[in-house]
Design a protein around this motif. Structure first.
Motif, PDB file in Angstrom:
ATOM      1  N   MET A 190      30.583  39.622  38.411  1.00 34.78           N
ATOM      2  CA  MET A 190      29.513  40.156  38.868  1.00 34.78           C
ATOM      3  C   MET A 190      29.622  40.097  40.396  1.00 34.78           C
ATOM      4  O   MET A 190      30.366  39.461  41.073  1.00 34.78           O
ATOM      5  N   PRO A 191      28.805  41.216  41.133  1.00 39.65           N
ATOM      6  CA  PRO A 191      28.996  41.369  42.488  1.00 39.65           C
ATOM      7  C   PRO A 191      28.786  39.908  43.193  1.00 39.65           C
ATOM      8  O   PRO A 191      29.235  39.683  44.176  1.00 39.65           O
ATOM      9  N   GLN A 192      27.610  39.336  42.732  1.00 35.79           N
ATOM     10  CA  GLN A 192      27.271  38.062  43.405  1.00 35.79           C
ATOM     11  C   GLN A 192      28.344  36.947  43.279  1.00 35.79           C
ATOM     12  O   GLN A 192      28.201  36.077  43.713  1.00 35.79           O
ATOM     13  N   ASP A 193      29.199  37.149  42.369  1.00 36.60           N
ATOM     14  CA  ASP A 193      30.264  36.206  42.330  1.00 36.60           C
ATOM     15  C   ASP A 193      31.454  36.267  43.356  1.00 36.60           C
ATOM     16  O   ASP A 193      32.231  35.498  43.487  1.00 36.60           O
ATOM     17  N   LEU A 194      31.351  37.147  44.001  1.00 39.72           N
ATOM     18  CA  LEU A 194      32.398  37.553  45.012  1.00 39.72           C
ATOM     19  C   LEU A 194      31.825  37.773  46.631  1.00 39.72           C
ATOM     20  O   LEU A 194      30.693  37.950  46.854  1.00 39.72           O
ATOM     21  N   PHE A 195      32.702  37.306  47.505  1.00 44.83           N
ATOM     22  CA  PHE A 195      32.202  37.232  48.828  1.00 44.83           C
ATOM     23  C   PHE A 195      33.550  37.184  49.870  1.00 44.83           C
ATOM     24  O   PHE A 195      34.816  36.939  49.319  1.00 44.83           O
ATOM     25  N   VAL A 196      33.256  37.939  50.953  1.00 43.84           N
ATOM     26  CA  VAL A 196      34.370  38.021  51.845  1.00 43.84           C
ATOM     27  C   VAL A 196      34.181  37.204  52.952  1.00 43.84           C
ATOM     28  O   VAL A 196      33.005  37.007  53.654  1.00 43.84           O
ATOM     29  N   GLU A 197      35.344  36.462  53.542  1.00 43.76           N
ATOM     30  CA  GLU A 197      35.237  35.498  54.761  1.00 43.76           C
ATOM     31  C   GLU A 197      36.419  35.768  55.258  1.00 43.76           C
ATOM     32  O   GLU A 197      37.638  35.699  54.731  1.00 43.76           O
ATOM     33  N   GLY A 198      36.528  36.007  56.608  1.00 43.51           N
ATOM     34  CA  GLY A 198      37.765  36.199  57.288  1.00 43.51           C
ATOM     35  C   GLY A 198      38.621  37.166  56.723  1.00 43.51           C
ATOM     36  O   GLY A 198      39.912  37.370  56.712  1.00 43.51           O
ATOM     37  N   ASN A 199      38.152  38.562  56.399  1.00 42.00           N
ATOM     38  CA  ASN A 199      38.696  39.702  56.008  1.00 42.00           C
ATOM     39  C   ASN A 199      39.529  39.123  54.489  1.00 42.00           C
ATOM     40  O   ASN A 199      40.438  39.609  54.309  1.00 42.00           O
TER      41      ASN A 199
END
Length: 437
Positions: free
Chosen positions: A210-219
């Protein structure tokens, strides 16, 4: 095959129990219904499929070259093959995607090409679906249930096995992977094809996210485990429309996207399947130019024909549409799913005039097509058989190679005489058998 007809109700009950449904979210309400299955398959001979395979692969290669060009050098615009207006006014053209080279230079990872067969047995392409085409899961699970209900049918007929779609899709996800896991990103159960999202995750071994399972850090894109651990994502097969994909780049009010996902994509740290911006190539107005694109990029004649199409944008075509409106189909290029399709023959004189005035005001917004009298296929109905109009969505997968899946989704109109087969408009579906000999 007669055994399959006898098991029709049982198979549809199982499809309902397994959640094989099609949901529609409209007017702030969600409605979910069974996607009705008809057990009489569409049958394609080995030679017939070989012809389609050649034409479909040619078309998808061309559209991939077009996308690379249109977000890069734009040579096809400079050379006047496609008018600039048809690119820059397309809702599918995304300026933030300019000069981004996707991994492997692949934009069209999964293409759903809609075709019909005319009564003269010729095949015509109606639409190219290059954003998030759905439908492959339905013939897969239906075939599985049919195989259980009547195994002898598949023992005595030379039907190519269609259970390899998951393997083919996994290969595409792996081919473009930048290093990390593959995830299938769903917006959630209120999406019309939510069943398919979970089914394809199971078939490919990808993580269902789900969208809340993903995140971006340092591209870099990460998947967050429930334990708190994180894993780098190398490929994200998104089932979310472009405009909702990244609220930092596109719609800021989107709760479905992943912030800064496009930054990770731009940096080359994740493959997005299908690539953002593909919508410009399946714009109904750009469809008109695909035969010219094939000649331009490949130096070949098109194997498959477009349905006879007119662009009111051009004065000659505009006059033809005006003079023959009562026999044409008019399509609004901004609509999809069977919406915005008007048959001139079904309109009163006053409504035809109103439609023509809309075309005159904004000719770029519409295309017109001759009504293709396409074949009707047998369907099981009330203890007997009837015939209904049907199309075929063929699936073409593109990673290091281009592969046409030896199956497909046949959709049929449930009303006699109707040309509308879309699932969102109440159509049903069939399995598609490709014979191996």
């Amino acid at each position: 095959m007669y055994r399959l007809i006898a098991h029709k109700e049982e198979i549809n009950r199982l499809l309902a129990r397994y959640g094989v449904k099609f949901g529609i979210y409209k007017n702030n309400a969600f409605h979910e219904r069974l996607f009705p299955f008809d057990p009489i398959p569409r049958i394609l001979t080995k030679d017939e499929f070989a012809f389609l395979e050649r034409g479909l692969a040619q078309r998808v290669r061309t559209l991939n070259l077009f996308l690379n060009d249109i977000y890069g050098d734009k040579a096809i615009l400079r050379d006047g093959v496609v008018p600039e207006d048809f690119v820059y006014r397309s809702k599918g053209f995304l300026p933030p995607c300019e000069h981004i080279a996707p991994p492997g230079r692949v934009y069209t990872h999964i293409a759903g090409i809609d075709l019909v067969q005319g009564r003269d047995r010729s095949w015509y392409v109606l639409e190219d679906n290059l954003r998030i085409p759905s439908g492959a899961s339905y013939p897969m699970i239906a075939r599985d249930l049919c195989r259980r209900a009547a195994p002898e049918t598949f023992e005595t007929n030379a039907v190519t096995d269609n259970r390899d779609y998951g393997k083919l899709l996994k290969r595409v996800l792996d081919d473009v992977n930048t290093g990390g896991i593959s995830v299938i990103l769903t917006p959630g159960r209120y999406n019309s094809a939510f069943f398919e999202h979970s089914y394809l995750a199971e078939q490919t071994g990808a993580v269902f996210a789900m969208p809340q399972d993903l995140f971006v850090e340092g591209n870099v894109l990460y998947y967050s485990e429930y334990s708190g651990e994180r894993q780098r994502v190398g490929t994200v097969y998104r089932r979310i429309s472009d405009e909702f994909l990244d609220p930092m780049t596109f719609r800021p009010d989107s709760l479905l996207g992943v912030p800064h996902l496009l930054d990770a994509y731009r940096a080359g740290n994740v493959a997005v399947v299908n690539a953002p911006g593909n919508g410009v190539a399946d714009d109904k107005g750009l469809y008109y130019f695909v035969p010219a694109m094939i000649r331009y990029y490949l130096g070949e004649e098109p194997v498959l024909q477009n349905a006879p199409t007119y662009l009111p944008y051009f004065e000659t075509d505009r006059r033809y549409v005006r003079d023959h409106l009562e026999r044409l189909v008019i399509k609004d290029v901004s609509e999809a799913g069977g919406y915005g399709v008007v048959f001139g023959s079904e309109l009163t004189k006053e409504r035809r005039q109103a439609l023509w005035e809309a075309v005159e005001r904004d000719p770029r917004r519409f295309i017109a097509q001759e009504v293709v009298e396409f074949c009707e296929l047998p369907v099981a109905a009330d203890g007997t058989t009837a015939t209904r109009k049907a199309d075929l969505r063929a699936f073409v997968l593109c990673g290091r190679d281009v592969t046409v899946w030896k199956s497909g989704l046949t959709r049929y109109a449930r009303e006699a005489g109707s040309y509308v087969v879309n699932s969102s408009q109440g159509g049903g579906f069939k399995d598609t058998w490709v014979l191996s000999r």
